[in-house]
Design an enzyme around this catalytic site. Structure first.
Site, PDB file in Angstrom:
ATOM      1  N   CYS A   1       0.827  -1.205   0.000  1.00 13.52           N
ATOM      2  CA  CYS A   1       0.000   0.000   0.000  1.00 13.52           C
ATOM      3  C   CYS A   1       0.870   1.267   0.000  1.00 13.52           C
ATOM      4  O   CYS A   1       2.073   1.225   0.261  1.00 13.52           O
ATOM      5  CB  CYS A   1      -0.980  -0.022   1.173  1.00 13.52           C
ATOM      6  SG  CYS A   1      -0.417   0.773   2.675  1.00 13.52           S
TER       7      CYS A   1
ATOM      8  N   CYS B   1       2.767   1.940   3.228  1.00 12.38           N
ATOM      9  CA  CYS B   1       3.873   0.978   3.388  1.00 12.38           C
ATOM     10  C   CYS B   1       5.054   1.401   2.523  1.00 12.38           C
ATOM     11  O   CYS B   1       6.214   1.262   2.934  1.00 12.38           O
ATOM     12  CB  CYS B   1       3.414  -0.435   3.028  1.00 12.38           C
ATOM     13  SG  CYS B   1       2.435  -1.249   4.313  1.00 12.38           S
TER      14      CYS B   1
ATOM     15  N   ASP C   1       1.314  15.838   5.610  1.00 11.02           N
ATOM     16  CA  ASP C   1       0.306  15.474   4.616  1.00 11.02           C
ATOM     17  C   ASP C   1       0.588  16.238   3.317  1.00 11.02           C
ATOM     18  O   ASP C   1       0.922  17.420   3.335  1.00 11.02           O
ATOM     19  CB  ASP C   1      -1.098  15.814   5.139  1.00 11.02           C
ATOM     20  CG  ASP C   1      -2.193  15.133   4.338  1.00 11.02           C
ATOM     21  OD1 ASP C   1      -2.866  14.237   4.894  1.00 11.02           O
ATOM     22  OD2 ASP C   1      -2.386  15.493   3.154  1.00 11.02           O
TER      23      ASP C   1
ATOM     24  N   HIS D   1       1.744  -2.756   8.699  1.00 13.03           N
ATOM     25  CA  HIS D   1       0.476  -2.463   8.028  1.00 13.03           C
ATOM     26  C   HIS D   1      -0.706  -2.908   8.885  1.00 13.03           C
ATOM     27  O   HIS D   1      -0.829  -4.082   9.235  1.00 13.03           O
ATOM     28  CB  HIS D   1       0.390  -3.138   6.647  1.00 13.03           C
ATOM     29  CG  HIS D   1      -0.894  -2.811   5.943  1.00 13.03           C
ATOM     30  ND1 HIS D   1      -1.019  -1.750   5.080  1.00 13.03           N
ATOM     31  CD2 HIS D   1      -2.127  -3.362   6.049  1.00 13.03           C
ATOM     32  CE1 HIS D   1      -2.273  -1.676   4.669  1.00 13.03           C
ATOM     33  NE2 HIS D   1      -2.964  -2.644   5.234  1.00 13.03           N
TER      34      HIS D   1
ATOM     35  N   ASN E   1      -9.844   8.511  10.235  1.00 10.36           N
ATOM     36  CA  ASN E   1     -11.010   8.162   9.435  1.00 10.36           C
ATOM     37  C   ASN E   1     -11.049   6.648   9.261  1.00 10.36           C
ATOM     38  O   ASN E   1     -10.009   6.025   9.018  1.00 10.36           O
ATOM     39  CB  ASN E   1     -10.950   8.861   8.076  1.00 10.36           C
ATOM     40  CG  ASN E   1     -11.001  10.377   8.207  1.00 10.36           C
ATOM     41  OD1 ASN E   1     -11.668  10.910   9.081  1.00 10.36           O
ATOM     42  ND2 ASN E   1     -10.280  11.083   7.345  1.00 10.36           N
TER      43      ASN E   1
ATOM     44  N   HIS F   1      -4.390   2.222   5.289  1.00  9.06           N
ATOM     45  CA  HIS F   1      -3.302   1.921   6.230  1.00  9.06           C
ATOM     46  C   HIS F   1      -3.529   2.896   7.384  1.00  9.06           C
ATOM     47  O   HIS F   1      -3.537   4.121   7.163  1.00  9.06           O
ATOM     48  CB  HIS F   1      -1.947   2.149   5.541  1.00  9.06           C
ATOM     49  CG  HIS F   1      -0.735   1.882   6.377  1.00  9.06           C
ATOM     50  ND1 HIS F   1       0.309   1.072   5.944  1.00  9.06           N
ATOM     51  CD2 HIS F   1      -0.368   2.341   7.594  1.00  9.06           C
ATOM     52  CE1 HIS F   1       1.258   1.045   6.874  1.00  9.06           C
ATOM     53  NE2 HIS F   1       0.876   1.819   7.888  1.00  9.06           N
TER      54      HIS F   1
ATOM     55  N   HIS G   1      -3.881   5.592   9.932  1.00 11.28           N
ATOM     56  CA  HIS G   1      -3.151   6.847  10.098  1.00 11.28           C
ATOM     57  C   HIS G   1      -3.958   7.806  10.941  1.00 11.28           C
ATOM     58  O   HIS G   1      -5.191   7.800  10.893  1.00 11.28           O
ATOM     59  CB  HIS G   1      -2.810   7.482   8.739  1.00 11.28           C
ATOM     60  CG  HIS G   1      -3.974   7.652   7.813  1.00 11.28           C
ATOM     61  ND1 HIS G   1      -4.505   6.614   7.081  1.00 11.28           N
ATOM     62  CD2 HIS G   1      -4.723   8.744   7.504  1.00 11.28           C
ATOM     63  CE1 HIS G   1      -5.525   7.060   6.358  1.00 11.28           C
ATOM     64  NE2 HIS G   1      -5.689   8.353   6.597  1.00 11.28           N
TER      65      HIS G   1
ATOM     66  N   HIS H   1      -4.445  11.811  11.649  1.00 11.90           N
ATOM     67  CA  HIS H   1      -4.192  13.189  11.223  1.00 11.90           C
ATOM     68  C   HIS H   1      -3.954  14.025  12.481  1.00 11.90           C
ATOM     69  O   HIS H   1      -4.760  13.980  13.414  1.00 11.90           O
ATOM     70  CB  HIS H   1      -5.412  13.763  10.494  1.00 11.90           C
ATOM     71  CG  HIS H   1      -5.806  13.039   9.240  1.00 11.90           C
ATOM     72  ND1 HIS H   1      -5.471  13.491   7.977  1.00 11.90           N
ATOM     73  CD2 HIS H   1      -6.514  11.893   9.048  1.00 11.90           C
ATOM     74  CE1 HIS H   1      -5.975  12.663   7.069  1.00 11.90           C
ATOM     75  NE2 HIS H   1      -6.609  11.686   7.686  1.00 11.90           N
TER      76      HIS H   1
HETATM   77  P1  5GP Z   1      -7.712   9.691   4.670  1.00 10.14           P
HETATM   78  O1  5GP Z   1      -8.685  10.393   3.767  1.00 10.14           O
HETATM   79  O2  5GP Z   1      -7.465   8.268   4.235  1.00 10.14           O
HETATM   80  O3  5GP Z   1      -8.072   9.785   6.130  1.00 10.14           O
HETATM   81  O4  5GP Z   1      -6.362  10.498   4.570  1.00 10.14           O
HETATM   82  C1  5GP Z   1      -5.373  10.209   3.643  1.00 10.14           C
HETATM   83  C2  5GP Z   1      -4.445  11.392   3.638  1.00 10.14           C
HETATM   84  O5  5GP Z   1      -3.252  11.018   2.985  1.00 10.14           O
HETATM   85  C3  5GP Z   1      -5.003  12.600   2.899  1.00 10.14           C
HETATM   86  O6  5GP Z   1      -5.062  13.722   3.787  1.00 10.14           O
HETATM   87  C4  5GP Z   1      -4.015  12.829   1.761  1.00 10.14           C
HETATM   88  O7  5GP Z   1      -3.771  14.194   1.498  1.00 10.14           O
HETATM   89  C5  5GP Z   1      -2.763  12.120   2.260  1.00 10.14           C
HETATM   90  N1  5GP Z   1      -1.920  11.564   1.207  1.00 10.14           N
HETATM   91  C6  5GP Z   1      -2.337  10.820   0.141  1.00 10.14           C
HETATM   92  N2  5GP Z   1      -1.280  10.446  -0.594  1.00 10.14           N
HETATM   93  C7  5GP Z   1      -0.176  10.957   0.007  1.00 10.14           C
HETATM   94  C8  5GP Z   1       1.220  10.907  -0.301  1.00 10.14           C
HETATM   95  O8  5GP Z   1       1.673  10.291  -1.282  1.00 10.14           O
HETATM   96  N3  5GP Z   1       2.064  11.555   0.543  1.00 10.14           N
HETATM   97  C9  5GP Z   1       1.620  12.230   1.649  1.00 10.14           C
HETATM   98  N4  5GP Z   1       2.543  12.840   2.405  1.00 10.14           N
HETATM   99  N5  5GP Z   1       0.300  12.286   1.960  1.00 10.14           N
HETATM  100  C10 5GP Z   1      -0.580  11.663   1.154  1.00 10.14           C
HETATM  101 ZN    ZN Z   2       0.328  -0.356   4.387  1.00 14.85          ZN
END
Ligand code: 5GP
Ligand code: ZN
Length: 118
Positions: free
Chosen positions: A2, A5, A28, A44, A82, A93, A95, A97
């Site tokens: 992913c 990862c 982010d 993961h 989320n 994966h 995370h 914020h």
């Molecule tokens: P989710 O919507 O899954 O809670 O949050 C995913 C977060 O990952 C989003 O805020 C998005 O901006 C961030 N994100 C997605 N792809 C990448 C990336 O390649 N690098 C970084 N640093 N953040 C990412």
């Molecule tokens: Zn992962």
């Protein structure tokens, strides 16, 4: 493998703030506040649904250390994870914020009728 990862493995570059044996924190790519950091376990885990209490205990300390590192302990901040479809989880994966650096808004989270459900 992913996306996050790949970030853990440094196959995709990221702007790292803190890293230890278990966790990594990076900016982010699409920040929603002046400070918008993502904290993830190196192992993961699909989402909060699947995380163990032991990993969460260490994650708590790691998130606290991020807040200290970027000096938002006193000014305040918000931690969000989320989960799944309705939670708006895009990356599968676990995370967290970490948002701060300004007075955050407290949103209107859905357009659904919020009356009479309980
Ligand atoms: P989710 O919507 O899954 O809670 O949050 C995913 C977060 O990952 C989003 O805020 C998005 O901006 C961030 N994100 C997605 N792809 C990448 C990336 O390649 N690098 C970084 N640093 N953040 C990412
Ligand atoms: Zn992962």
């Amino acid at each position: 493998m992913c996306l996050f990862c790949k970030i853990v493995n440094k196959e995709i570059p990221s702007n790292i703030i803190l890293e230890d044996d278990e966790f990594i924190a990076f900016h982010d790519i699409n920040p929603k506040a002046p400070i918008h950091i993502l904290a993830i376990p190196k192992v993961h885990v699909d989402s909060f649904n699947d995380v163990s209490p032991e990993l969460m205990a260490n994650m708590t300390v790691f998130i606290q250390s991020i807040a200290k590192e970027v000096q938002i302990v006193q000014s305040g901040y918000r931690v969000i994870t989320n989960i799944g479809e309705n939670g708006g989880q895009e990356v599968k994966h676990l995370h967290f914020h970490v948002l701060g650096g300004t007075k955050l808004k407290w949103g209107h989270f859905s357009d659904a009728d919020t009356q009479g459900h309980f």
